[in-house]
Design a protein around this motif. Structure first.
Motif, PDB file in Angstrom:
ATOM      1  N   ALA A  51       0.829  -1.211   0.000  1.00 49.96           N
ATOM      2  CA  ALA A  51       0.000   0.000   0.000  1.00 49.96           C
ATOM      3  C   ALA A  51       0.860   1.255   0.000  1.00 49.96           C
ATOM      4  CB  ALA A  51      -0.940  -0.003   1.200  1.00 49.96           C
ATOM      5  N   ASP A  52       1.960   1.204   0.722  1.00 47.16           N
ATOM      6  CA  ASP A  52       2.864   2.349   0.792  1.00 47.16           C
ATOM      7  C   ASP A  52       3.376   2.736  -0.595  1.00 47.16           C
ATOM      8  OD1 ASP A  52       4.229   4.286   2.327  1.00 47.16           O
ATOM      9  OD2 ASP A  52       6.035   3.051   2.373  1.00 47.16           O
ATOM     10  N   HIS A  53       3.526   1.762  -1.472  1.00 45.26           N
ATOM     11  CA  HIS A  53       4.045   2.024  -2.816  1.00 45.26           C
ATOM     12  C   HIS A  53       2.948   2.170  -3.865  1.00 45.26           C
ATOM     13  CE1 HIS A  53       8.317   1.551  -2.010  1.00 45.26           C
ATOM     14  NE2 HIS A  53       7.948   0.663  -1.113  1.00 45.26           N
ATOM     15  N   TRP A  89     -18.400  -3.002  10.037  1.00 48.02           N
ATOM     16  CA  TRP A  89     -17.578  -1.806  10.108  1.00 48.02           C
ATOM     17  C   TRP A  89     -18.393  -0.603   9.668  1.00 48.02           C
ATOM     18  CZ3 TRP A  89     -12.512  -2.056  11.737  1.00 48.02           C
ATOM     19  CH2 TRP A  89     -12.012  -3.343  11.929  1.00 48.02           C
ATOM     20  N   SER A  90     -18.164   0.506  10.315  1.00 52.20           N
ATOM     21  CA  SER A  90     -18.712   1.781   9.885  1.00 52.20           C
ATOM     22  C   SER A  90     -17.569   2.517   9.204  1.00 52.20           C
ATOM     23  CB  SER A  90     -19.224   2.585  11.083  1.00 52.20           C
ATOM     24  OG  SER A  90     -19.643   3.864  10.657  1.00 52.20           O
ATOM     25  N   VAL A  91     -17.751   2.824   7.929  1.00 47.11           N
ATOM     26  CA  VAL A  91     -16.697   3.451   7.134  1.00 47.11           C
ATOM     27  C   VAL A  91     -17.167   4.846   6.735  1.00 47.11           C
ATOM     28  CG1 VAL A  91     -15.314   3.297   5.032  1.00 47.11           C
ATOM     29  CG2 VAL A  91     -15.986   1.209   6.240  1.00 47.11           C
ATOM     30  N   THR A  92     -16.350   5.841   7.045  1.00 47.55           N
ATOM     31  CA  THR A  92     -16.634   7.227   6.678  1.00 47.55           C
ATOM     32  C   THR A  92     -15.501   7.715   5.790  1.00 47.55           C
ATOM     33  OG1 THR A  92     -17.767   7.587   8.782  1.00 47.55           O
ATOM     34  CG2 THR A  92     -17.086   9.551   7.562  1.00 47.55           C
ATOM     35  N   VAL A  93     -15.887   8.352   4.680  1.00 42.54           N
ATOM     36  CA  VAL A  93     -14.925   8.843   3.691  1.00 42.54           C
ATOM     37  C   VAL A  93     -15.215  10.314   3.427  1.00 42.54           C
ATOM     38  CG1 VAL A  93     -14.176   8.622   1.285  1.00 42.54           C
ATOM     39  CG2 VAL A  93     -14.665   6.578   2.628  1.00 42.54           C
ATOM     40  N   ASN A  94     -14.164  11.084   3.195  1.00 40.64           N
ATOM     41  CA  ASN A  94     -14.328  12.493   2.868  1.00 40.64           C
ATOM     42  C   ASN A  94     -13.293  12.886   1.818  1.00 40.64           C
ATOM     43  OD1 ASN A  94     -15.710  15.058   3.589  1.00 40.64           O
ATOM     44  ND2 ASN A  94     -13.613  15.704   3.950  1.00 40.64           N
ATOM     45  N   GLY A  95     -13.692  13.753   0.891  1.00 41.75           N
ATOM     46  CA  GLY A  95     -12.767  14.304  -0.089  1.00 41.75           C
ATOM     47  C   GLY A  95     -12.842  13.631  -1.439  1.00 41.75           C
ATOM     48  N   LYS A 101     -12.049   2.642  -0.952  1.00 42.43           N
ATOM     49  CA  LYS A 101     -12.126   1.824  -2.169  1.00 42.43           C
ATOM     50  C   LYS A 101     -10.725   1.424  -2.624  1.00 42.43           C
ATOM     51  CE  LYS A 101     -13.876   1.760  -6.933  1.00 42.43           C
ATOM     52  NZ  LYS A 101     -13.018   0.657  -7.226  1.00 42.43           N
ATOM     53  N   GLU A 102      -9.780   2.344  -2.569  1.00 48.11           N
ATOM     54  CA  GLU A 102      -8.410   2.037  -2.971  1.00 48.11           C
ATOM     55  C   GLU A 102      -7.819   0.934  -2.091  1.00 48.11           C
ATOM     56  OE1 GLU A 102      -6.012   5.556  -3.113  1.00 48.11           O
ATOM     57  OE2 GLU A 102      -7.389   6.573  -4.486  1.00 48.11           O
ATOM     58  N   ILE A 103      -8.080   1.005  -0.788  1.00 45.70           N
ATOM     59  CA  ILE A 103      -7.578  -0.019   0.136  1.00 45.70           C
ATOM     60  C   ILE A 103      -8.208  -1.366  -0.177  1.00 45.70           C
ATOM     61  CG2 ILE A 103      -7.683  -0.799   2.546  1.00 45.70           C
ATOM     62  CD1 ILE A 103      -7.102   2.105   3.345  1.00 45.70           C
ATOM     63  N   GLN A 104      -9.509  -1.401  -0.386  1.00 49.16           N
ATOM     64  CA  GLN A 104     -10.185  -2.665  -0.667  1.00 49.16           C
ATOM     65  C   GLN A 104      -9.757  -3.242  -2.016  1.00 49.16           C
ATOM     66  OE1 GLN A 104     -11.723  -4.535   1.410  1.00 49.16           O
ATOM     67  NE2 GLN A 104     -11.693  -3.018   3.050  1.00 49.16           N
ATOM     68  N   ASP A 105      -9.589  -2.393  -3.031  1.00 50.33           N
ATOM     69  CA  ASP A 105      -9.129  -2.876  -4.339  1.00 50.33           C
ATOM     70  C   ASP A 105      -7.728  -3.485  -4.229  1.00 50.33           C
ATOM     71  OD1 ASP A 105     -11.508  -2.019  -5.458  1.00 50.33           O
ATOM     72  OD2 ASP A 105     -10.626  -0.250  -6.448  1.00 50.33           O
ATOM     73  N   LEU A 106      -6.842  -2.812  -3.511  1.00 47.97           N
ATOM     74  CA  LEU A 106      -5.495  -3.347  -3.334  1.00 47.97           C
ATOM     75  C   LEU A 106      -5.525  -4.617  -2.486  1.00 47.97           C
ATOM     76  CD1 LEU A 106      -2.484  -3.256  -3.803  1.00 47.97           C
ATOM     77  CD2 LEU A 106      -2.290  -1.681  -1.853  1.00 47.97           C
ATOM     78  N   ALA A 107      -6.385  -4.663  -1.477  1.00 46.57           N
ATOM     79  CA  ALA A 107      -6.501  -5.873  -0.647  1.00 46.57           C
ATOM     80  C   ALA A 107      -6.919  -7.068  -1.510  1.00 46.57           C
ATOM     81  CB  ALA A 107      -7.487  -5.656   0.497  1.00 46.57           C
TER      82      ALA A 107
END
Length: 154
Positions: A51-53, A89-95, A101-107
C-alpha cells in the motif's frame, strides 16, 4: 503518528496537522456506510508495504487513532473505519479520493497474490529496480538509486 514517508523513496515527510487529525476523528465526512469488509489487519505487513508504494496521493496513517484512520493531506481526503459489531464496520470517507475503495481494491489484489508477507527485489536489464511477490502477481517499480540520493538531501 503525525507524519509518514514512502518506504524506499527518500526521507521526505508527509504531515498530518493536528487540525487535519481532528477532522478525521470527528467530522461527518462525505458519506458513511456499513461494511462487512474488514480493513487489512495491522499484522498484514505485506499488504501495508504494498500500500505504501501502490496507493497514490501521499497517504498517511494516523496510528494514534482508536480505529483505522488514513488521510491524504495533499488533497484533503481522509477515511476512518470503526468496528461496530461482529464483522461489521462503519466506514466514513471524505474528499475527492476514495481511500477506502483504494484499500479494498489493493486488498483484493494482495489476496490474489496469496497475501505475500515479503517481496523480492529484482533488477531489469537496464538497471531499474522493482519489488515483486513470490508469485509475481503483485509488483511495483522502485525509484532509481540516484533519485533517492537527491531526495535525502532536500
Amino acid at each position: 503518528m503525525e507524519f509518514a514517508h514512502r518506504a524506499g523513496c527518500g526521507v521526505a515527510r508527509i504531515w498530518l496537522t493536528k487540525e487535519f487529525r481532528q477532522r478525521m476523528a470527528i467530522e461527518a465526512g462525505t458519506w458513511t456506510q456499513r461494511s462487512m469488509l474488514a480493513p487489512p489487519a495491522d499484522s498484514d505487513r505485506g499488504f501495508w508495504l504494498a500500500a505504501d508504494h501502490l496507493l497514490g496521493g501521499g497517504l498517511v496513517r494516523e496510528f494514534g487513532a482508536e480505529h483505522l484512520a488514513i488521510g491524504a493531506p495533499g488533497c484533503g481526503s481522509w477515511m476512518r473505519a470503526e468496528q461496530v459489531g461482529l464483522r461489521r464496520w462503519s466506514v466514513t470517507v471524505n474528499g475527492p479520493q476514495d481511500i477506502w475503495k483504494e484499500i479494498q481494491d489493493l486488498a483484493d489484489r494482495w489476496r490474489a497474490a496469496r497475501s505475500p508477507d515479503h517481496y523480492r527485489l529484482l533488477f531489469d536489464a537496464d538497471g531499474r529496480q522493482w519489488a515483486a511477490s513470490e508469485c509475481g502477481r503483485l509488483s511495483w517499480h522502485l525509484p532509481a538509486p540516484h533519485l533517492l540520493d537527491e531526495g535525502a538531501t532536500s
